[in-house]
Design a protein around this motif. Structure first.
Motif, PDB file in Angstrom:
ATOM      1  N   ILE A  67      -7.892  -2.937   7.582  1.00 27.50           N
ATOM      2  CA  ILE A  67      -8.113  -2.985   9.030  1.00 27.50           C
ATOM      3  C   ILE A  67      -7.502  -4.254   9.625  1.00 27.50           C
ATOM      4  CG2 ILE A  67      -9.879  -3.225  10.817  1.00 27.50           C
ATOM      5  CD1 ILE A  67     -11.623  -1.297   9.214  1.00 27.50           C
ATOM      6  N   GLY A  68      -7.778  -5.383   8.995  1.00 27.78           N
ATOM      7  CA  GLY A  68      -7.236  -6.645   9.483  1.00 27.78           C
ATOM      8  C   GLY A  68      -5.728  -6.708   9.376  1.00 27.78           C
ATOM      9  N   ALA A  69      -5.180  -6.243   8.247  1.00 26.12           N
ATOM     10  CA  ALA A  69      -3.726  -6.273   8.048  1.00 26.12           C
ATOM     11  C   ALA A  69      -3.014  -5.384   9.046  1.00 26.12           C
ATOM     12  CB  ALA A  69      -3.392  -5.842   6.623  1.00 26.12           C
ATOM     13  N   THR A  70      -3.565  -4.205   9.296  1.00 29.84           N
ATOM     14  CA  THR A  70      -2.955  -3.277  10.249  1.00 29.84           C
ATOM     15  C   THR A  70      -3.002  -3.844  11.661  1.00 29.84           C
ATOM     16  OG1 THR A  70      -3.602  -1.402   8.856  1.00 29.84           O
ATOM     17  CG2 THR A  70      -3.003  -0.915  11.134  1.00 29.84           C
ATOM     18  N   HIS A  71      -4.085  -4.534  11.975  1.00 25.38           N
ATOM     19  CA  HIS A  71      -4.199  -5.154  13.290  1.00 25.38           C
ATOM     20  C   HIS A  71      -3.077  -6.172  13.506  1.00 25.38           C
ATOM     21  CE1 HIS A  71      -6.216  -6.789  16.873  1.00 25.38           C
ATOM     22  NE2 HIS A  71      -5.812  -7.965  16.423  1.00 25.38           N
ATOM     23  N   ILE A  72      -2.817  -6.993  12.504  1.00 26.81           N
ATOM     24  CA  ILE A  72      -1.753  -7.995  12.624  1.00 26.81           C
ATOM     25  C   ILE A  72      -0.401  -7.320  12.785  1.00 26.81           C
ATOM     26  CG2 ILE A  72      -0.520  -9.856  11.421  1.00 26.81           C
ATOM     27  CD1 ILE A  72      -3.245 -10.665  12.499  1.00 26.81           C
ATOM     28  N   TYR A  73      -0.180  -6.235  12.084  1.00 33.99           N
ATOM     29  CA  TYR A  73       1.123  -5.565  12.107  1.00 33.99           C
ATOM     30  C   TYR A  73       1.349  -4.773  13.387  1.00 33.99           C
ATOM     31  CZ  TYR A  73       5.209  -3.068  10.311  1.00 33.99           C
ATOM     32  OH  TYR A  73       6.478  -2.571  10.132  1.00 33.99           O
ATOM     33  N   LYS A  74       0.317  -4.074  13.862  1.00 34.49           N
ATOM     34  CA  LYS A  74       0.511  -3.116  14.951  1.00 34.49           C
ATOM     35  C   LYS A  74      -0.050  -3.539  16.300  1.00 34.49           C
ATOM     36  CE  LYS A  74       0.311   1.264  14.049  1.00 34.49           C
ATOM     37  NZ  LYS A  74      -0.159   2.612  13.692  1.00 34.49           N
ATOM     38  N   VAL A  75      -1.043  -4.420  16.309  1.00 35.04           N
ATOM     39  CA  VAL A  75      -1.748  -4.729  17.553  1.00 35.04           C
ATOM     40  C   VAL A  75      -1.462  -6.149  18.046  1.00 35.04           C
ATOM     41  CG1 VAL A  75      -4.002  -4.880  18.674  1.00 35.04           C
ATOM     42  CG2 VAL A  75      -3.579  -3.103  16.947  1.00 35.04           C
ATOM     43  N   ALA A  76      -1.516  -7.117  17.146  1.00 35.44           N
ATOM     44  CA  ALA A  76      -1.357  -8.519  17.550  1.00 35.44           C
ATOM     45  C   ALA A  76       0.020  -8.771  18.154  1.00 35.44           C
ATOM     46  CB  ALA A  76      -1.578  -9.434  16.344  1.00 35.44           C
ATOM     47  N   LYS A  77       0.059  -9.596  19.190  1.00 38.55           N
ATOM     48  CA  LYS A  77       1.322  -9.933  19.835  1.00 38.55           C
ATOM     49  C   LYS A  77       2.120 -10.902  18.959  1.00 38.55           C
ATOM     50  CE  LYS A  77      -0.383  -9.407  24.575  1.00 38.55           C
ATOM     51  NZ  LYS A  77      -0.600 -10.097  25.872  1.00 38.55           N
ATOM     52  N   PRO A  78       3.439 -10.736  18.888  1.00 34.58           N
ATOM     53  CA  PRO A  78       4.276 -11.621  18.079  1.00 34.58           C
ATOM     54  C   PRO A  78       4.642 -12.902  18.838  1.00 34.58           C
ATOM     55  CG  PRO A  78       5.625  -9.889  19.007  1.00 34.58           C
ATOM     56  CD  PRO A  78       4.219  -9.597  19.443  1.00 34.58           C
ATOM     57  N   ASP A  79       3.636 -13.628  19.274  1.00 33.88           N
ATOM     58  CA  ASP A  79       3.885 -14.810  20.097  1.00 33.88           C
ATOM     59  C   ASP A  79       3.512 -16.115  19.411  1.00 33.88           C
ATOM     60  OD1 ASP A  79       1.158 -14.530  20.086  1.00 33.88           O
ATOM     61  OD2 ASP A  79       0.937 -14.231  22.249  1.00 33.88           O
ATOM     62  N   GLY A  80       3.134 -16.055  18.131  1.00 37.67           N
ATOM     63  CA  GLY A  80       2.758 -17.267  17.418  1.00 37.67           C
ATOM     64  C   GLY A  80       1.341 -17.710  17.651  1.00 37.67           C
TER      65      GLY A  80
END
Length: 329
Positions: A67-80
């Motif tokens: 769940i956490g890994a998928t969130h980083i890949y698909k949901v989190a913004k790539p803004d640092g």
């Protein structure tokens, strides 16, 4: 001009991070090793990032860190401003075609890892499994807790396939803290994860002898566990030993990654990589880590990229055998 450009880059980074908050998404419940590393790290990391941002830690447990890994890949913004910490065994699962994986490991932007996993199996004294000999002699399968993925599940599966140890995996716990509690209540005999996490979070039981480490899954003994047997010595044959190495021992190098979402710009990735390494050398951080008994053996982001890349170059026959043991479960 050449001297000016680095200064301009640093100023831009400081301008971006000043007054900002970085969210650390930990794919386990609070209290386990992943959570302890992260909460210790964020107390010091900000002072090495231009602009000195603050941090919040958000626990996002479930599905063996998926769940956490998928969130980083698909949901989190790539803004640092969002960093993920989850078990790198998911990268092996991608190779093995595990259902539910919706990411391409190669596209994560790796910051690094604080340590190489030193994997071991610990049991409560009350379970009666206080040595490998007692484990081998158990008349019924010994119950080990798992979280639905990663080392807690992979180690028992691999031991069942490559040794004569009687194993029953009981999966579905939200983190190693829940596994410890279940073992202490008698629901489980124990579990297998990392020695540093066991030592840091099960301190009193280990010190008193109420919990005992009986096996380590490493290429060579850990300095603090010189008399604890190596799992490879119990392997049924050479093929079993090779499978243990590829499926358990080598993934320990990339098991605790800190990553950014795909597409995060290089000018966000690079300062975080530098800050991460500077933090892991900082005397104040090291003293803090020592208090909670965390091992520090840094792996750089570049090294992790190379290790994950090599993973996807294993021969089809080896992949098929690993899949039989670890995949699609």
């Amino acid at each position: 001009m050449l001297m000016l450009f680095p200064s301009m880059a640093a100023l831009a980074q400081e301008s971006f991070y000043k007054g900002k908050t970085i969210r650390m998404v930990v794919a386990t419940s609070a209290g386990g090793g992943f959570d302890t590393y992260t909460r210790t790290l964020v107390r010091h990391l900000g002072k090495f990032i231009p602009g000195h941002p603050s941090f919040i830690v958000e626990n996002m447990p479930g599905a063996g860190h998926l769940i956490g890994a998928t969130h980083i890949y698909k949901v989190a913004k790539p803004d640092g401003l969002t960093i993920g910490h989850f078990q790198g065994g998911l990268f092996l699962y991608q190779l093995l075609g595990r259902p539910g994986i919706e990411f391409d490991a190669a596209k994560f932007r790796f910051i690094g890892a604080p340590v190489t996993d030193n994997r071991a199996c610990a049991f409560t004294k009350a379970s009666g499994i206080t040595s490998v000999e007692r484990w081998l002699a158990a008349k019924t399968p010994v119950k080990l807790g798992g979280i639905g993925g990663g080392a807690t599940d992979d180690i028992p599966r691999m031991l069942a396939a490559t040794t004569a140890l009687p194993v029953q995996l009981v999966s579905g716990y939200k983190g190693t803290s829940e596994i410890r509690l279940a073992a202490e209540s008698g629901e489980l005999a124990g579990g297998c994860w990392t020695w540093d996490s066991i030592r840091a979070t099960w301190t009193k039981a280990i010190s008193s002898g109420d919990a005992v480490v009986v096996l380590q899954i490493l290429s060579k003994p850990h300095p603090e566990l010189p008399n604890v047997p190596l799992a490879s010595k119990l392997a049924k044959n050479d093929e079993a030993r090779q499978l243990m190495q590829l499926g358990i021992e080598e993934p320990s190098d990339y098991y605790r990654p800190y990553v950014l979402p795909p597409g995060t710009p290089k000018d966000r990735v690079d300062p975080l990589r530098r800050a991460f390494l500077e933090t892991l050398k900082d005397p104040e951080f090291l003293a803090d880590a020592q208090k909670v008994k965390l091992d520090i053996e840094p792996i750089t982001g570049e090294e992790m990229e190379n290790k994950v890349s090599k993973l996807f170059k294993l021969t089809p026959s080896i992949v098929a055998r690993l899949k039989d043991i670890l995949g699609n479960k």
